[in-house]
Design an enzyme around this catalytic site. Sequence first.
Site, PDB file in Angstrom:
ATOM      1  N   GLU A   1       0.588  -1.152  -0.016  1.00 44.48           N
ATOM      2  CA  GLU A   1      -0.027  -0.028  -0.127  1.00 44.48           C
ATOM      3  C   GLU A   1       0.902   1.501   0.135  1.00 44.48           C
ATOM      4  O   GLU A   1       0.471   2.329  -0.555  1.00 44.48           O
ATOM      5  CB  GLU A   1      -0.911  -0.049   1.206  1.00 44.48           C
ATOM      6  CG  GLU A   1      -2.129  -0.848   1.158  1.00 44.48           C
ATOM      7  CD  GLU A   1      -1.892  -2.152   1.795  1.00 44.48           C
ATOM      8  OE1 GLU A   1      -2.951  -2.807   1.996  1.00 44.48           O
ATOM      9  OE2 GLU A   1      -0.611  -2.470   2.008  1.00 44.48           O
TER      10      GLU A   1
ATOM     11  N   ASP B   1      -2.355  -5.337   3.116  1.00 41.87           N
ATOM     12  CA  ASP B   1      -2.638  -5.597   4.453  1.00 41.87           C
ATOM     13  C   ASP B   1      -3.299  -7.031   4.516  1.00 41.87           C
ATOM     14  O   ASP B   1      -4.127  -7.187   3.857  1.00 41.87           O
ATOM     15  CB  ASP B   1      -3.413  -4.379   5.150  1.00 41.87           C
ATOM     16  CG  ASP B   1      -2.326  -3.323   5.347  1.00 41.87           C
ATOM     17  OD1 ASP B   1      -1.070  -3.520   5.310  1.00 41.87           O
ATOM     18  OD2 ASP B   1      -2.934  -2.083   5.526  1.00 41.87           O
TER      19      ASP B   1
ATOM     20  N   ASP C   1      -6.150  -8.106   5.863  1.00 44.43           N
ATOM     21  CA  ASP C   1      -7.474  -7.901   6.068  1.00 44.43           C
ATOM     22  C   ASP C   1      -8.303  -7.796   5.067  1.00 44.43           C
ATOM     23  O   ASP C   1      -7.889  -7.829   3.826  1.00 44.43           O
ATOM     24  CB  ASP C   1      -7.760  -6.659   7.022  1.00 44.43           C
ATOM     25  CG  ASP C   1      -7.333  -5.426   6.533  1.00 44.43           C
ATOM     26  OD1 ASP C   1      -6.879  -5.270   5.431  1.00 44.43           O
ATOM     27  OD2 ASP C   1      -7.319  -4.471   7.504  1.00 44.43           O
TER      28      ASP C   1
ATOM     29  N   GLU D   1      -9.862  -5.205   3.579  1.00 47.93           N
ATOM     30  CA  GLU D   1      -9.493  -4.093   2.694  1.00 47.93           C
ATOM     31  C   GLU D   1      -8.239  -4.356   2.037  1.00 47.93           C
ATOM     32  O   GLU D   1      -8.019  -4.086   0.801  1.00 47.93           O
ATOM     33  CB  GLU D   1      -9.278  -2.977   3.745  1.00 47.93           C
ATOM     34  CG  GLU D   1     -10.694  -2.296   4.145  1.00 47.93           C
ATOM     35  CD  GLU D   1     -11.491  -1.896   3.183  1.00 47.93           C
ATOM     36  OE1 GLU D   1     -10.887  -1.108   2.346  1.00 47.93           O
ATOM     37  OE2 GLU D   1     -12.834  -2.238   3.260  1.00 47.93           O
TER      38      GLU D   1
ATOM     39  N   TYR E   1       0.424  -5.452  12.723  1.00 47.70           N
ATOM     40  CA  TYR E   1      -0.621  -4.889  12.098  1.00 47.70           C
ATOM     41  C   TYR E   1      -1.644  -4.380  12.882  1.00 47.70           C
ATOM     42  O   TYR E   1      -2.185  -5.293  14.000  1.00 47.70           O
ATOM     43  CB  TYR E   1      -1.347  -5.905  11.075  1.00 47.70           C
ATOM     44  CG  TYR E   1      -2.232  -5.346  10.142  1.00 47.70           C
ATOM     45  CD1 TYR E   1      -1.729  -4.172   9.400  1.00 47.70           C
ATOM     46  CD2 TYR E   1      -3.588  -5.719   9.921  1.00 47.70           C
ATOM     47  CE1 TYR E   1      -2.572  -3.435   8.504  1.00 47.70           C
ATOM     48  CE2 TYR E   1      -4.553  -5.083   9.134  1.00 47.70           C
ATOM     49  CZ  TYR E   1      -4.095  -4.027   8.564  1.00 47.70           C
ATOM     50  OH  TYR E   1      -5.115  -3.406   7.392  1.00 47.70           O
TER      51      TYR E   1
ATOM     52  N   ARG F   1      -4.994  -3.229  12.565  1.00 44.65           N
ATOM     53  CA  ARG F   1      -6.497  -3.492  12.378  1.00 44.65           C
ATOM     54  C   ARG F   1      -6.820  -4.863  12.768  1.00 44.65           C
ATOM     55  O   ARG F   1      -6.571  -5.732  11.870  1.00 44.65           O
ATOM     56  CB  ARG F   1      -6.887  -3.153  11.041  1.00 44.65           C
ATOM     57  CG  ARG F   1      -6.741  -1.539  10.860  1.00 44.65           C
ATOM     58  CD  ARG F   1      -7.432  -1.219   9.345  1.00 44.65           C
ATOM     59  NE  ARG F   1      -7.457   0.370   9.374  1.00 44.65           N
ATOM     60  CZ  ARG F   1      -6.195   0.845   8.722  1.00 44.65           C
ATOM     61  NH1 ARG F   1      -5.322   0.296   8.350  1.00 44.65           N
ATOM     62  NH2 ARG F   1      -6.355   2.145   8.580  1.00 44.65           N
TER      63      ARG F   1
END
Length: 856
Positions: free
Chosen positions: A7, A82, A84, A86, A295, A297
């Site tokens: 990202e 990432d 997750d 998203e 991470y 989240r």
Amino acid sequence: MQLVIVESPAKAKTIEKYLGKDYKVLASYGHVRDLPPKDGSVRPDEDFAMDWEVYSDKRNRDQVKAIADAAKNADRLILATDPDREGEAISWHVMDLLKKKKVLPTHVQRVTFNAITKPAVTSAMEKPRDLDQDLIDAYLARRALDYLFGFTLSPVLWRKLPGAKSAGRVQSVALRLICEREREIEAFKPEEYWSVVAHMEHDGSQFDARLVKFDGKKLDKMSLGNGTSAEAAKAAVEAGRFTVEEVETKPLKRNPAPPFTTSTLQQEAARKLGFSASHTMRCAQSLYEAGAITYMRTDGVQMDHSAIDACRHAIGDRYDSAYLPEKPRFYSTKAKNAQEAHEAIRPTDFTRDRAASGDEAKLYDLIFKRAMASQMATAQLERTSVTLRDATGQHELRATGQVVKFPGYLAVYSESFDEKNDDDDDGLLPVLRQGDLPAKKGIDATQHFTQPPPRFSEASLVKRLEELGIGRPSTYASTIQTLRDRAYVRMEKNRFFAEDSGRLLTAFLERFFPTYVAYDFTAGMEDELDEVSGGRAEYKALLESFWKDFKPKSDEVMEQQPSEVTEALDVFLEDYLFPKRDDGNPPRWCPKCAEEGRDGGELHLRGGRFGAFIGCVNYPECNFRRKFGQPGEGDGSEDESMGTDPETGLPVERKTGRFGPYVQIGEGKDAKRASIPKDLDDFDLDWALKLLALPRIIGKHPDTGLDIEAAIGRYGPYLRHDGKYAKLSGTRDVFETGMNAAVTLLAEAANRKGGGGRAKAEPVKTFGAHPESGGEMKVMPGRYGPYVTDGTTNATIPKDIKPEDLTEEQAITLITEKAAKGPAKKRKAPAKKKAPAKKKAAARKAPAKKAPATEG
């Protein structure tokens, strides 16, 4: 060549260093595309087809082109976004975009890692997998739901509810929580109660004992309900001779809390550091990208085994063996979907007790201590309760105290809570034994009143949303920020207050869309999305179920006239807006009509250009008005009292005008007003008086002897001296800037003006020297957007970072990366065209008559 997509550029640079020369790592800068913000981006009639559009800003377009160009020469595409939902979605977007451009490499794989460290990254590269279609489907379902909810409901609001801006699936439910709490507070009727406390002394140590039994009857909180009974009880204690009858000591054990999840990190950072949820997540993101923490989240509360071993080793190095339990502690998560329950937030290296600087350092310290404490020994406490009785046995006092016998994990970390129980007593007691006769030093009978439930803080709101299962912790920061941006709520002393526009919107949704702001419906929708991400449900079936009920309901409301909507809300809110009056008049009684002798005066909810208000049916003969948010008041005032100026005795009121909220002191021609700045979260009477007292005279300029003023104008806070101005960065600077700083700012502003040209832009924020170039780093506003510079290299600030929130570490990274790319290539000047050969001048003709001008 193997192409890796992450990202952020900070991650890209670090990971490329770990992987070596055979890999090229590029950043997507978050999502590369989204649903266009217009009707038709999700088409339910076409099996919920969705149109995606690449973000239009130049940086994003250039980055997408760079990824596509690199993909042409890549043997393998590794999507390392990432870990997750998203992150999975970003990977899917990149892959789909490259497929449409026909440059998708033959081999495409997905890797995830929970920390940006070399072992974590290289280990992940050895275990690639395919994209998880279930997580992608869950993302598509959530994105479509939010789009359909917002883009279907918002036009209804614009047409039927003046002043409403938008509504969101989770945002509206969070707003309902705040508004319901506001109504609870307003409906609350305080009850009087008294307490009697004896101040005692024994062996030179003082302690307090509360009256718990009077005239042979046990007292609860409300037993002494008035001053008369309290004075009688006080007299009995004063007259009695109290002896220690019982001493009860109980051991207590406290176990540590688990390491942070996203939600608990936001809550503790709000309580301990005063951070907003969005600021906490920005700091955590920077720490994660710097490789300092895992991470951020996550719903998980467990650390992996290697991290637990490292943590226990660090505890053993710092403390003696008593602080390290024999066996590791294991915590279980409440997350329903294992795919999204990652490891807890923890340091990547337990030998590193400090990281970063500023707010990021404070947050790292919190994360480090919480994670370490989670593996430490139980705290051993002792709670002592002492009962004292008088000679009659009819009256009884009780003293309690608590002592820490062995701190255990409390030596490192103690969890905070929003509300403290007034009855808790953590103080120490002297050593007391049965038969002791402590001396009375004084008796107090104190009046109390029951308190309404407290307004939500960010921490308590996040906690409540999580308890109800509404939304996901990773979205709470943006949800709360949206409520503030839309001015549906305001913050005062770190508590949420519902604004009139927010209260009216909530009432509208509760009346016309009750299902969709119901807590169980919204939580149930989250469960259904979890079913999709777990592969147990089909996402289009979920969308179909939602749409078949929501669309007809929206169409039904859209067909109603605004006046019909207002009438329905008038009835729906009747008990709230027109409660029973204490003076015996009808709830809708109009005081102005009664005062002026008019018949038929009755109050109703009315809609106006600038929002709803309470008005009289006899308008225009009666112009009585009352703010929507002031139910039951009969004086027609639209003001909210903030208190009284201690110097003048005049009332200070908060009002809302056409151009926003303001404060006023005095009435009529002598009244003074001041707008309320948006950058004051703790706005109260003290701030109101400060604003009303502006301009502030800082002092006399040492060169001219003329006053230097600090004030707030149309374009924000500023300094003024001898007709010249200098900009201040925030409202607080108006009251905190001293003489030396003011003189410097004015001089710098004058120098920037030069010979009368346009003033040079002032820095939004300044840092120290760049470690490589040595130049001072500044955040500057630019013609094409904000940037950070060290005087030599200018680097654009990513759009997902607010200029004022940029950290020093991020500034260093941006400048270093930009400098590494080298100077931008200069465009070649276009070749000059040869001037056309001059023609001979023609003989002049008489000028033609102009046609009459027409409007085009």
